[in-house]
Motif scaffolding. Sequence first.
Motif, PDB file in Angstrom:
ATOM      1  N   LEU A  56     -44.055  24.530  17.155  1.00  0.00           N
ATOM      2  CA  LEU A  56     -43.640  25.480  18.038  1.00  0.00           C
ATOM      3  C   LEU A  56     -42.199  25.499  18.269  1.00  0.00           C
ATOM      4  O   LEU A  56     -41.761  24.422  18.348  1.00  0.00           O
ATOM      5  N   VAL A  57     -41.549  26.354  18.254  1.00  0.00           N
ATOM      6  CA  VAL A  57     -40.145  26.685  18.224  1.00  0.00           C
ATOM      7  C   VAL A  57     -39.302  27.299  19.509  1.00  0.00           C
ATOM      8  O   VAL A  57     -39.860  28.058  19.916  1.00  0.00           O
ATOM      9  N   ALA A  58     -38.459  26.686  20.214  1.00  0.00           N
ATOM     10  CA  ALA A  58     -37.815  27.081  21.327  1.00  0.00           C
ATOM     11  C   ALA A  58     -36.503  27.217  20.930  1.00  0.00           C
ATOM     12  O   ALA A  58     -35.768  26.468  20.607  1.00  0.00           O
ATOM     13  N   ARG A  59     -35.770  28.353  21.282  1.00  0.00           N
ATOM     14  CA  ARG A  59     -34.261  28.864  21.160  1.00  0.00           C
ATOM     15  C   ARG A  59     -33.659  28.283  22.364  1.00  0.00           C
ATOM     16  O   ARG A  59     -32.232  28.099  22.145  1.00  0.00           O
ATOM     17  N   ASP A  60     -34.185  28.183  23.632  1.00  0.00           N
ATOM     18  CA  ASP A  60     -33.479  27.630  24.665  1.00  0.00           C
ATOM     19  C   ASP A  60     -34.503  27.146  25.740  1.00  0.00           C
ATOM     20  O   ASP A  60     -35.792  27.192  25.452  1.00  0.00           O
ATOM     21  N   SER A  61     -34.111  27.066  27.004  1.00  0.00           N
ATOM     22  CA  SER A  61     -34.938  26.008  28.032  1.00  0.00           C
ATOM     23  C   SER A  61     -36.078  27.186  28.386  1.00  0.00           C
ATOM     24  O   SER A  61     -37.322  26.701  28.681  1.00  0.00           O
ATOM     25  N   ARG A  62     -35.660  28.393  28.473  1.00  0.00           N
ATOM     26  CA  ARG A  62     -36.569  29.591  28.756  1.00  0.00           C
ATOM     27  C   ARG A  62     -37.642  29.581  27.712  1.00  0.00           C
ATOM     28  O   ARG A  62     -38.883  29.781  28.175  1.00  0.00           O
TER      29      ARG A  62
END
Length: 363
Positions: free
Chosen positions: A304-310
């Motif tokens: 799973l990939v996250a661009r930022d904290s949100r």
Amino acid sequence: MKIAFFGSSLVSSYWNGAATYYRGLLKALATLGQEITFYEPDAFERQQHRDIPDPDWARVVVYPATDDGWRRALEEAVREADLIAKASGVGVFDEELDLAVAELAHTGLMTVYWDVDAPATLESMTIDTLHHLHRTIPRHDLVLTYGGGDQVVERYRRFGARQCIPVYNAADPQTHHPAPRRNDYTCDLSFLGNRLPDREARVDEFFLAPAQVLPGRKFLLGGAGWDDKPVPANVSVAGHVGSGEHNAFFCSGLATLNINRDSMAKIGFSPPTRIFEAAAAGACIITDAWDGIADFLEPGMEILVARDSRDVVELLEGLRPEQAKRIGEAARRRILDQHTYTQRAQQVMEVLNLAISSREAAE
């Protein structure tokens, strides 16, 4: 082939994230018939924090962290080895060792500069036009890197490298595998990494900020240096986690987080050891976004990939145990099929044999 390898430490992962890379790769090279001697300095209390004994597949030489110590170690290596590999980040007398190993070019001994932190090294060389590596890199037969993709290769070539080949992290199935959950590691999201200046801001953003937003979730922070770090009440600080506990650490949470350091996020892509270790253990990984992730694991299916904290918050809120298990199992299959240290060692031997052939043709 007798290979003398100068690195930070083979026997201790204490303040030494490259340890499992060294172990996996050199063990696989030994299995392919190479004779390995690993030279490491007695520094940073690593010998007091060993997490493996001397392995049966390598001879370990611990030399005093002194000027005389490294010189004697190198003298022995020159007498006995066919190839000398100098890793980046040995930790003490790095510049002296770099210069001395590069000087061996005129002796006919094959030398390799093995960069286990290529983005940071290249950033330093770009900033400092008088950096000593500008003089040494062109003299080595090969530059091998922990990763980096085409961008790292191109930059090393601009700095005069004859050849630059990325040798990425991988998994050793005998070492990295599923493990029973441990109560003291149970959490919703874990992160394992030492506290470093170019990592801390990203840990604040991708790990501690989501913990602040999700007070009902449990977070676990592992690695050296975090003991005095202010953290939200729902974050437990585990301290240094020895390599023998990594499988349990990764397998005890709903998900585990990968956070690249600033330099690795900026220059090319260098997936850290933790991604391969966690995937081989069958853990569900959430990673910060970086170019090249799909070359190793498929976003959405295997990672799973996250661009930022949100994004981290949204992913964690929507993640169910059965989905996490499915993603972890898919990642494990991919890693064991395409990204093992045996495959990396075969790549290294192909590269070395081609370099030897080129040398012989030129003589």
